[in-house]
Design a protein around this motif. Structure first.
Motif, PDB file in Angstrom:
ATOM      1  N   GLY A  48       0.808  -1.203   0.000  1.00 13.28           N
ATOM      2  CA  GLY A  48       0.000   0.000   0.000  1.00 13.28           C
ATOM      3  C   GLY A  48       0.845   1.258   0.000  1.00 13.28           C
ATOM      4  O   GLY A  48       2.074   1.199  -0.126  1.00 13.28           O
ATOM      5  N   PRO A  97      -6.812   4.134  -5.697  1.00 15.79           N
ATOM      6  CA  PRO A  97      -6.160   3.074  -4.932  1.00 15.79           C
ATOM      7  C   PRO A  97      -5.215   2.264  -5.813  1.00 15.79           C
ATOM      8  O   PRO A  97      -5.428   2.111  -7.015  1.00 15.79           O
ATOM      9  CB  PRO A  97      -7.333   2.212  -4.451  1.00 15.79           C
ATOM     10  CG  PRO A  97      -8.519   3.103  -4.513  1.00 15.79           C
ATOM     11  CD  PRO A  97      -8.278   4.041  -5.650  1.00 15.79           C
ATOM     12  N   LEU A 148      -2.343  -3.399   1.669  1.00 15.33           N
ATOM     13  CA  LEU A 148      -3.754  -3.431   1.288  1.00 15.33           C
ATOM     14  C   LEU A 148      -4.228  -4.877   1.290  1.00 15.33           C
ATOM     15  O   LEU A 148      -3.660  -5.722   0.592  1.00 15.33           O
ATOM     16  CB  LEU A 148      -3.954  -2.818  -0.090  1.00 15.33           C
ATOM     17  CG  LEU A 148      -5.404  -2.591  -0.523  1.00 15.33           C
ATOM     18  CD1 LEU A 148      -6.034  -1.469   0.288  1.00 15.33           C
ATOM     19  CD2 LEU A 148      -5.472  -2.265  -2.017  1.00 15.33           C
ATOM     20  N   LEU A 174      -7.311  -1.460   4.798  1.00 15.61           N
ATOM     21  CA  LEU A 174      -5.937  -0.977   4.858  1.00 15.61           C
ATOM     22  C   LEU A 174      -5.323  -1.314   6.214  1.00 15.61           C
ATOM     23  O   LEU A 174      -5.913  -1.049   7.264  1.00 15.61           O
ATOM     24  CB  LEU A 174      -5.878   0.530   4.615  1.00 15.61           C
ATOM     25  CG  LEU A 174      -4.469   1.112   4.436  1.00 15.61           C
ATOM     26  CD1 LEU A 174      -3.860   0.644   3.117  1.00 15.61           C
ATOM     27  CD2 LEU A 174      -4.496   2.636   4.493  1.00 15.61           C
ATOM     28  N   SER A 219       2.177   0.664   4.715  1.00 14.11           N
ATOM     29  CA  SER A 219       0.853   0.047   4.718  1.00 14.11           C
ATOM     30  C   SER A 219       0.811  -1.158   3.800  1.00 14.11           C
ATOM     31  O   SER A 219       1.679  -1.352   2.939  1.00 14.11           O
ATOM     32  CB  SER A 219      -0.224   1.062   4.313  1.00 14.11           C
ATOM     33  OG  SER A 219      -0.133   1.382   2.941  1.00 14.11           O
TER      34      SER A 219
END
Length: 302
Positions: free
Chosen positions: A16, A291, A26, A88, A24
């Motif tokens: 992410g 995204p 996802l 997330l 991060s």
């Protein structure tokens, strides 16, 4: 309408966004069943070193890198067959002010459980989680009007054709990416990135080597496309699968891809799971306009 159960959900992971000491991951939940179902709430996430649990993710509405907008209630996400939702996961990549050891040091995997389910999935841990390890609620990543949308309103659907299983040296798998512009705005310089996510089938969690071809509606015949494997950064966003796309208001373009794994691999490949991921970018600067990924197709490796 029934709740989505572990029997119909395929869970995958992708790198992410990151920034200012935060990383991060996802988590994507895809409905592989034949009926509509819903998801709501928080997934359960534990970070592992081998069989040892290092830490459990705190459930928070939002954090530094994402989550629910202020004031928004936790959504109920309706999943059509083949569509997906995401959550997330984020953390600090170093202990605050060096005050403590990195809690997630040496993490080798994540154990992820869908909301209200007890069956878990083992996924690669793609972030350094030293502190403030948290997961945000399931949010919508697809809709019945034509798939997930980026920040411009463009829509993407990615669908399997002829199966979603791959094996080294085996036959190619065809999948289609539908790009639709339901807005009243003409867009130019749209980048279409097709990348292959981390795979539980290799020791380093990298997707096996192979080839990717595409039938682009703007050109005749089959074209070779970049075989874009996601690593541990965002370099994969620099490789668009096709030349920059201009898509007028109301237009739909369909791109047909064929992916095949090479018979000779530099590393051992075992059974596992991964995803084909689609991200839309601004072709002028390779930055995502929504995204990353915007849509994913589960792939099994044998």
């Amino acid at each position: 309408m029934p709740e989505c159960t572990a029997l119909v959900l395929t869970i995958s992971a992708a790198t992410g966004p990151s920034g200012d000491g935060h990383q991060s991951e996802l988590l994507r939940f895809s409905n592989t069943g034949g009926h509509v179902c819903f998801m709501r709430g928080y997934p359960g996430v534990a970070q592992l070193h081998g069989s040892q649990t290092l830490q459990n993710a705190a459930r928070t509405r939002s954090g530094y890198l994402g989550g629910l907008p202020s004031g928004q209630s936790i959504p109920t996400v309706v999943l059509e067959p083949g569509h997906s939702a995401s959550a997330l996961l984020e953390a600090l990549d170093a202990a605050p002010n060096g005050s403590q050891a990195c809690t997630g040091a040496g993490a080798t995997a994540l154990l992820v459980t869908a909301p209200d389910q007890t069956s878990d999935t083992n996924l690669p841990s793609l972030l350094t989680a030293c502190a403030d390890f948290q997961v945000h609620p399931i949010s919508s990543a697809s809709n019945s009007a034509g798939g997930p949308r980026d920040s411009t309103g463009l829509q993407i659907d990615i669908t399997p054709e002829g199966g979603i299983a791959l094996a080294p040296g085996g036959p190619a798998v065809e999948f289609k990416v539908l790009l639709h512009n339901p807005t009243s705005t003409d867009y130019a310089q749209v980048g279409l990135v097709v990348s292959f996510g981390h795979c539980s089938c290799t020791a380093r969690t990298l997707f096996p080597s192979g080839t990717l071809n595409v039938v682009d509606p703007r050109f005749s015949g089959v074209q070779s496309a970049p075989y874009d494997v996601e690593g541990f950064g965002t370099d994969f966003l620099n490789k668009t699968a096709v030349p920059a796309i201009a898509i007028p208001a109301g237009q739909t373009d369909i791109f047909v891809f064929h992916v095949r794994l090479s018979s000779a691999q530099s590393a051992s490949v075992s059974s596992g799971t991964s995803t084909a991921n689609v991200t839309l970018t601004d072709a002028a600067n390779n930055q995502p306009v929504g995204p990353a990924p915007l849509a994913s197709l589960p792939i099994s490796i044998s």
